[in-house]
Scaffold this active site. Structure first.
Site, short mmCIF file in Angstrom:
data_model
loop_
_atom_site.label_atom_id
_atom_site.label_comp_id
_atom_site.label_asym_id
_atom_site.label_seq_id
_atom_site.Cartn_x
_atom_site.Cartn_y
_atom_site.Cartn_z
N ASP A 222 20.47 -0.76 69.06
CA ASP A 222 20.74 0.18 70.14
C ASP A 222 19.43 0.92 70.47
O ASP A 222 18.63 0.43 71.27
CB ASP A 222 21.87 1.12 69.68
CG ASP A 222 22.32 2.10 70.73
OD1 ASP A 222 21.96 1.93 71.90
OD2 ASP A 222 23.04 3.06 70.39
N VAL B 20 30.30 -1.11 71.67
CA VAL B 20 30.96 -2.37 71.35
C VAL B 20 31.52 -2.33 69.93
O VAL B 20 30.97 -1.67 69.05
CB VAL B 20 30.00 -3.57 71.54
CG1 VAL B 20 29.79 -3.84 73.02
CG2 VAL B 20 28.67 -3.33 70.85
P1 IMP Z 1 20.01 2.13 66.48
O1 IMP Z 1 19.32 2.70 65.28
O2 IMP Z 1 20.20 3.17 67.56
O3 IMP Z 1 19.37 0.88 67.02
O4 IMP Z 1 21.47 1.79 66.07
C1 IMP Z 1 21.79 0.74 65.33
C2 IMP Z 1 23.02 1.05 64.52
O5 IMP Z 1 23.92 1.93 65.22
C3 IMP Z 1 23.74 -0.22 64.27
O6 IMP Z 1 23.41 -0.72 63.01
C4 IMP Z 1 25.19 0.20 64.37
O7 IMP Z 1 25.64 0.62 63.11
C5 IMP Z 1 25.22 1.40 65.26
N1 IMP Z 1 25.57 1.08 66.67
C6 IMP Z 1 24.79 1.18 67.76
N2 IMP Z 1 25.44 0.82 68.87
C7 IMP Z 1 26.68 0.46 68.47
C8 IMP Z 1 27.83 -0.04 69.15
O8 IMP Z 1 27.87 -0.22 70.37
N3 IMP Z 1 28.91 -0.31 68.39
C9 IMP Z 1 28.93 -0.12 67.03
N4 IMP Z 1 27.89 0.34 66.35
C10 IMP Z 1 26.76 0.64 67.06
#
Ligand code: IMP
Ligand code: MG
Length: 183
Positions: free
Chosen positions: A110, A160
């Site tokens: 994300d 999602v």
């Molecule tokens: P980031 O550090 O913002 O890239 O987020 C990554 C983590 O956030 C992933 O390992 C997921 O656990 C959680 N995450 C981010 N977006 C989603 C989503 O749309 N659905 C479920 N989990 C998400």
């Protein structure tokens, strides 16, 4: 398929985004690509818990090479609410990574902070190479410069669930990917 109303009875309403057949075919393709790219190597796949689990289980079986498997845990969300600050890492890596070819396996990228944090930690262990493989990527949401070499699908800025991905720890067991209708 249940109606939206029926799904709502067991939690938040969602709709189908990617069905099992489409996901399976894409994981086969990723497996073929990784098999070709790492021919002659024994890559170490490091899954980022917990979102990686279903994808990891399917992906390793599509890689026709000897592989080793490891896990780290990372949490950046609390009670479904985005935490803008730090990513909490857990889990120890028991496989010595020096000189190894490492593939970091994520369910969804994300903001990119989780993967960046884990990558920083892995690079200190002096692997020969590190690449990222994620089932889903939200390229419009990245807040950090990130090179994701292998991605199953790009999705928009939506929440999602399913296929390992949760909302407040639920829905991981859905065999497909859905999109929450009210976030
Ligand atoms: P980031 O550090 O913002 O890239 O987020 C990554 C983590 O956030 C992933 O390992 C997921 O656990 C959680 N995450 C981010 N977006 C989603 C989503 O749309 N659905 C479920 N989990 C998400
Ligand atoms: Mg989560």
């Amino acid at each position: 398929m249940k109606s939206t109303a029926a799904r709502k009875a067991s939690g938040k309403p969602f709709e189908l985004l990617l069905d099992q057949r489409i996901i399976h075919r894409r994981i086969e393709e990723l497996g073929r690509q990784i098999t070709a790219d790492y021919a002659g190597q024994i890559p170490v796949l490091i899954g980022v818990l917990k979102g990686c689990v279903i994808f990891m289980a399917d992906l390793v079986r599509e890689i026709k090479l000897p592989v080793e498997v490891e896990f780290v845990s990372a949490a950046s969300y609390r009670k479904g609410i985005r935490r803008e600050d730090d990513v909490i890492l857990g889990g120890g890596i028991s496989i010595p990574l020096e000189g190894r070819h490492v593939l970091l396996v994520e369910g969804v990228v994300d903001s990119g902070r989780t993967v960046s944090t884990v990558l920083q930690r892995l690079r200190k262990l002096e692997p020969a190479s590190v690449e990222v493989v994620t089932l889903l990527d939200k390229p419009g949401s990245h807040r950090t410069k990130l090179d994701v070499k292998y991605k199953g699908f790009s999705v928009g800025n939506e929440f999602v669930i399913g296929f390992g991905l949760d909302n407040t720890q639920q829905y991981r067991n859905l065999p497909f990917i859905g999109r929450l209708l009210d976030r």
